[in-house]
Design a protein around this motif. Structure first.
Motif, PDB file in Angstrom:
ATOM      1  N   THR A 279      60.387 103.042 -16.107  1.00 35.98           N
ATOM      2  CA  THR A 279      60.297 103.668 -14.787  1.00 35.98           C
ATOM      3  C   THR A 279      59.065 103.244 -13.997  1.00 35.98           C
ATOM      4  O   THR A 279      59.127 103.101 -12.780  1.00 35.98           O
ATOM      5  CB  THR A 279      60.318 105.197 -14.925  1.00 35.98           C
ATOM      6  N   GLN A 280      57.908 103.033 -14.661  1.00 39.30           N
ATOM      7  CA  GLN A 280      56.693 102.683 -13.933  1.00 39.30           C
ATOM      8  C   GLN A 280      56.499 101.176 -13.789  1.00 39.30           C
ATOM      9  O   GLN A 280      55.542 100.739 -13.155  1.00 39.30           O
ATOM     10  CB  GLN A 280      55.471 103.303 -14.617  1.00 39.30           C
ATOM     11  N   ARG A 281      57.395 100.391 -14.398  1.00 39.57           N
ATOM     12  CA  ARG A 281      57.248  98.937 -14.332  1.00 39.57           C
ATOM     13  C   ARG A 281      58.393  98.269 -13.578  1.00 39.57           C
ATOM     14  O   ARG A 281      58.171  97.332 -12.815  1.00 39.57           O
ATOM     15  CB  ARG A 281      57.152  98.348 -15.739  1.00 39.57           C
ATOM     16  N   GLY A 282      59.626  98.717 -13.809  1.00 35.79           N
ATOM     17  CA  GLY A 282      60.748  98.108 -13.131  1.00 35.79           C
ATOM     18  C   GLY A 282      61.921  97.917 -14.075  1.00 35.79           C
ATOM     19  O   GLY A 282      61.976  98.456 -15.181  1.00 35.79           O
ATOM     20  N   THR A 283      62.872  97.118 -13.615  1.00 35.58           N
ATOM     21  CA  THR A 283      64.097  96.852 -14.375  1.00 35.58           C
ATOM     22  C   THR A 283      63.977  95.511 -15.088  1.00 35.58           C
ATOM     23  O   THR A 283      63.568  94.512 -14.500  1.00 35.58           O
ATOM     24  CB  THR A 283      65.322  96.841 -13.454  1.00 35.58           C
ATOM     25  N   MET A 284      64.366  95.505 -16.350  1.00 37.00           N
ATOM     26  CA  MET A 284      64.204  94.341 -17.210  1.00 37.00           C
ATOM     27  C   MET A 284      65.549  94.004 -17.836  1.00 37.00           C
ATOM     28  O   MET A 284      66.426  94.863 -17.969  1.00 37.00           O
ATOM     29  CB  MET A 284      63.173  94.664 -18.304  1.00 37.00           C
ATOM     30  N   VAL A 285      65.725  92.750 -18.229  1.00 35.56           N
ATOM     31  CA  VAL A 285      66.928  92.358 -18.951  1.00 35.56           C
ATOM     32  C   VAL A 285      66.508  91.538 -20.166  1.00 35.56           C
ATOM     33  O   VAL A 285      65.616  90.688 -20.086  1.00 35.56           O
ATOM     34  CB  VAL A 285      67.895  91.561 -18.053  1.00 35.56           C
ATOM     35  N   GLU A 286      67.118  91.852 -21.313  1.00 37.56           N
ATOM     36  CA  GLU A 286      66.880  91.130 -22.556  1.00 37.56           C
ATOM     37  C   GLU A 286      68.204  90.565 -23.048  1.00 37.56           C
ATOM     38  O   GLU A 286      69.253  91.176 -22.843  1.00 37.56           O
ATOM     39  CB  GLU A 286      66.290  92.052 -23.622  1.00 37.56           C
ATOM     40  N   GLY A 287      68.154  89.416 -23.674  1.00 37.05           N
ATOM     41  CA  GLY A 287      69.385  88.796 -24.148  1.00 37.05           C
ATOM     42  C   GLY A 287      69.193  88.082 -25.470  1.00 37.05           C
ATOM     43  O   GLY A 287      68.096  87.612 -25.789  1.00 37.05           O
ATOM     44  N   GLU A 288      70.263  88.041 -26.260  1.00 40.81           N
ATOM     45  CA  GLU A 288      70.246  87.316 -27.528  1.00 40.81           C
ATOM     46  C   GLU A 288      71.602  86.650 -27.725  1.00 40.81           C
ATOM     47  O   GLU A 288      72.647  87.271 -27.535  1.00 40.81           O
ATOM     48  CB  GLU A 288      69.960  88.245 -28.702  1.00 40.81           C
ATOM     49  N   PHE A 289      71.568  85.364 -28.093  1.00 40.56           N
ATOM     50  CA  PHE A 289      72.778  84.608 -28.411  1.00 40.56           C
ATOM     51  C   PHE A 289      72.665  84.143 -29.854  1.00 40.56           C
ATOM     52  O   PHE A 289      71.686  83.486 -30.228  1.00 40.56           O
ATOM     53  CB  PHE A 289      72.923  83.410 -27.478  1.00 40.56           C
ATOM     54  N   ARG A 290      73.639  84.509 -30.693  1.00 39.21           N
ATOM     55  CA  ARG A 290      73.637  84.132 -32.106  1.00 39.21           C
ATOM     56  C   ARG A 290      74.793  83.174 -32.375  1.00 39.21           C
ATOM     57  O   ARG A 290      75.873  83.321 -31.792  1.00 39.21           O
ATOM     58  CB  ARG A 290      73.770  85.368 -32.999  1.00 39.21           C
TER      59      ARG A 290
END
Length: 777
Positions: A279-290
């Motif tokens: 909430t105090q930093r922003g929106t993030m996206v994480e991803g992993e491809f196996r």
């Protein structure tokens, strides 16, 4: 009867949850037994039980029983009255029971049509398969196709402690199961804490997926969550869908919520995309491809992006990695580990599961390893991303582009062991900030040796000769004089030990003296660079090593005798070691002139420090360990540590307490440490559990990490509360962030459904000795 009855179980398992479930009489008929009733059974017949449950389910056909094929297995039919017509309708009245291996159908009445191959059942119907029970008022079964329909049914799946009810369950010829108004729970039947109610549930065994429509989660009798559509797996096949959310809160990041989305792309590769809100930093996206390759192993690609971090001067925060390992053949393996991160505070601020991870470098390495018998060869390319801006260029690690190592050797005749170790590497490091001279180049090292090994029950004796050679081809602004530099140093060692035993009441005591003589002449190496070498920390194990350096940039000078004494106390019945104590020291006959820097004073002491270690697997879950090192003049301890651990065989509790002390050593670059730690997991009754972790820095008089939590576990749900306070590394604090971090965790888990949490188990598993073993209990 369904050929795949567990679908009914899994259907309910992910879709429904019971309301008031069955009444007491119905639950007894379904196989519920209280803890008191189970205690009256012979011990060999008592089923395993969850300690938090007041009872368990016992099905007529035990889990694991082999189920016969319907068209190949014999059928046994019993009833009080049977009217058999081979050409028309056969009727069975009173106590009807139809059995096959692994299957059973009971009812008050039944009608069987020989020509159509169908059966209709009524009154007190009970259908049983391994670990599964279905009951109902009316049922129809097609013996040819397996199509089944059951009205007003209740079910039990004992393997997961699940039960529920439905107005109607239908299984078609293709294995699709449809449940009308189904309920599901894993709670005890008489007072379920929660249940799931869904108007329509469909389970498809061909795809391994289930669908739920109009589902509501009830806590007690209060609806708390409505889900118009829910798609879930009913077997172990990987399927696209939502994974367990994670959430937490920190004092400088605010509320942190992430929802992983799993995407099954193919049988041999998949992906997970995780939107994340801080909430105090922003929106993030994480991803992993196996991925899994037909040849060459498996690996993963990971990446994350937080654009314009509000608490990091609106800068983008990023990370990426590629990890791979596998076999190219029986003798050839490959490995890669390539990492990138945007800044030194990334892991502190954005590390997943609220785990603190401080690091100064990110490794990037690729390896090709060959093994054949006693020989091995390693090809490696390695570099590092230095993410700590306070580290000057001269203090950054060298890249090895590439490094080639060959090692091997075996006995050629009785006792003789020739060995060869050789390395060729190119080291490179750019120095642009004026912090020191830039020296790069190639290093070749050759270490052939010949030993004669004698191994007997009374001890061992090993004489060994060795010749070490170094050759450098150097370049760079810091190179003065010859670009090619070489040195060769022969060495001789004689390592021997004895084993004495004597019987004690109930024990065997051993006395194991050991001595090693090591000689190598001095050769000046002050003009040689230091690419990857450091002084080793002196311990008892160091007494019998042939080098006081780690790495390959120095060839030791030595004229010394190492002497050690080990005594063990061994249980006479089990053969287990009860106590092991060791003490030893090195006596020097000459000064040690070879150092990493010409500015380092020559070591002139005639003895090393006194090293000692103690290991005591005391028994009944208790174990202790201690080690210490005194300075050469024995005036004071230069370092020591003491640890006491408790982990009983029940694996339901643990306790650890330890203290570590280390004096500052400028020669080794060793920082002073005075640190204590305490951790515990303690059950309180059958349902409550207290957890604690405390790490305290006595030197700076500050608490580095403190966590206190409480957990309540019932038969079908778990709730956890944790409060954590910890300090970050001063060099890894982002602009505007606080060094002291406060975090509150809250987790709720409904057994049999996905949990909601913040990764506390991962945090405790990394910081509490023995915690991961508790999770397997």
């Amino acid at each position: 009867m369904p050929r795949h009855p567990r679908a009914a179980l899994w259907l309910a398992l992910f879709i429904s949850l019971p309301s008031a479930a069955a009444d007491k009489a119905g639950s007894i008929r379904l196989g519920w037994m209280s803890r008191d009733q189970i205690q009256t059974l012979p011990e060999s017949q008592r089923p395993p039980m969850d300690a938090t449950c007041p009872g368990t389910w016992i099905t007529p056909i035990a889990p694991g029983t082999v189920v016969g094929q319907p068209d190949l297995s014999d059928v046994t039919i019993q009833a009080d009255d049977v009217h058999y017509d081979p050409n028309d309708l056969s009727t069975l009245r009173g106590n009807v029971s139809i059995t096959q291996p692994g299957r059973r159908i009971d009812a008050d009445n039944a009608e069987l049509t020989q020509q159509e191959g169908k059966g209709r059942f009524s009154g007190n119907i009970l259908i049983a398969e391994p670990g599964l029970i279905l009951t109902g008022d009316q049922a129809e079964y097609d013996f040819a196709t397996g199509r089944t329909s059951i009205e007003h049914t209740e079910f039990v799946a004992s393997a997961i402690n699940a039960h529920g009810r439905a107005n109607r369950i239908v299984r078609d010829a293709n294995g699709l199961i449809t449940i009308a108004r189904g309920e599901y729970t894993t709670c005890e039947p008489e007072d379920p804490a929660w249940h799931f109610l869904a108007s329509d549930i469909r389970l498809d065994n061909s795809t391994g997926r289930g669908e739920v429509r109009n589902a509501t989660l009830h806590v007690q009798d209060v609806p708390v969550l409505y889900v118009p559509y829910f798609n879930f797996p009913i077997d172990d096949r990987r399927q696209t869908g939502l994974l367990t959310p994670r959430f937490g809160n920190t004092n400088d990041g605010g509320f942190d919520f992430a929802l992983p989305i799993y995407v099954n792309l193919a049988p041999n590769y998949d992906a997970t995309v995780t939107p994340r809100l801080i909430t105090q930093r922003g929106t993030m996206v994480e991803g992993e491809f196996r991925y899994l390759l037909p040849y060459g192993g498996s690996g993963s690609l990971q990446g994350a992006l937080l654009p314009s971090d509000k608490l990091y001067n609106d800068q983008d925060r990023k990370s990426a990695s590629w990890k791979h390992s596998g076999k190219l053949s029986d003798s050839v393996r490959v490995r890669t580990d390539v990492n990138y991160v945007s800044d030194s505070a990334y892991f502190t601020d954005l590390g997943t599961d609220l785990n603190l991870s401080n690091t100064t470098h990110q490794e990037r390495v690729g390896e090709l390893l060959w093994n054949k018998g006693a020989w091995s060869m390693l090809g490696r390319a390695q570099s590092f991303q230095t993410i700590d801006p306070s580290i000057t260029d001269i203090d950054k690690p060298y890249a090895r582009l590439p490094q080639l190592l060959l090692k091997g050797g075996d006995q050629v005749s009785a006792g003789f062991e020739p060995q060869l170790s050789t390395e060729l590497s190119w080291f490179e490091r750019t120095v642009d900030d004026g912090s020191g001279p830039e020296i790069n180049g190639a290093r070749y090292r050759l270490d052939p040796s010949l030993a004669y090994r004698i191994e007997e029950p009374w001890g061992h004796l090993t004489p060994k000769i060795k010749a070490g050679s170094l050759l450098y081809q150097l370049e760079g602004s810091g190179v003065t004089g010859d670009e090619v530099r070489t040195v060769t140093v022969p060495a001789f060692s004689l390592d021997g030990g004895l084993v004495f035993e004597r019987d004690q009441p109930g024990f065997i005591q051993t006395l194991e003296p050991r001595a090693m003589f090591l000689y190598a002449p001095y050769e000046d190496q002050n003009d040689l660079p230091v690419f990857d070498t450091a002084n080793t920390t002196f311990t008892y194990a160091q007494l019998f090593r042939e080098s006081r350096f780690s790495g390959s940039d120095r060839l030791d000078d030595a004229n010394q005798v190492s002497m050690g004494l080990t005594s063990r106390l061994i249980d006479g019945d089990s053969g287990n070691e009860v106590v092991r104590a060791s003490v030893g020291q090195i006596h020097y006959f000459a000064d040690r002139k070879v150092n990493l820097s010409p500015l380092t004073p020559i070591a002139t002491e005639t003895t090393s420090g006194l090293a000692a270690e103690l290991a005591a697997p005391i028994g009944r879950g208790w174990s202790g360990a201690a080690d210490a090192l005194w300075t050469y003049d024995l005036e004071h301890a230069s370092q020591y540590s003491v640890n006491l651990n408790y982990l009983p065989e029940t694996r339901d509790r643990l306790a650890n307490i330890g203290y570590h002390y280390r004096r500052e050593d400028l020669v080794l670059g060793q920082k002073p440490v005075r640190q204590g730690n305490i951790s515990f997991v303690q059950p309180v009754g059958a349902n409550w559990q207290l957890l604690g972790l405390w790490q305290y820095d006595f030197r700076n008089q500050e608490s580095q990490d403190a966590l206190l939590g409480v957990q309540y576990e019932a038969c079908c749900w778990i709730v956890r509360f944790f409060e954590r306070q910890f300090l970050t590394d001063p060099d890894d604090i982002s602009p505007g962030a606080q060094r002291q971090r406060n975090a509150f965790f809250f987790e709720v888990e409904l057994k049999g459904l996905a949990g909601f949490g913040s990764g506390i188990r991962s945090l405790l598993g990394q910081n509490v000795f023995g915690y991961n073993q508790l999770l397997d209990r």
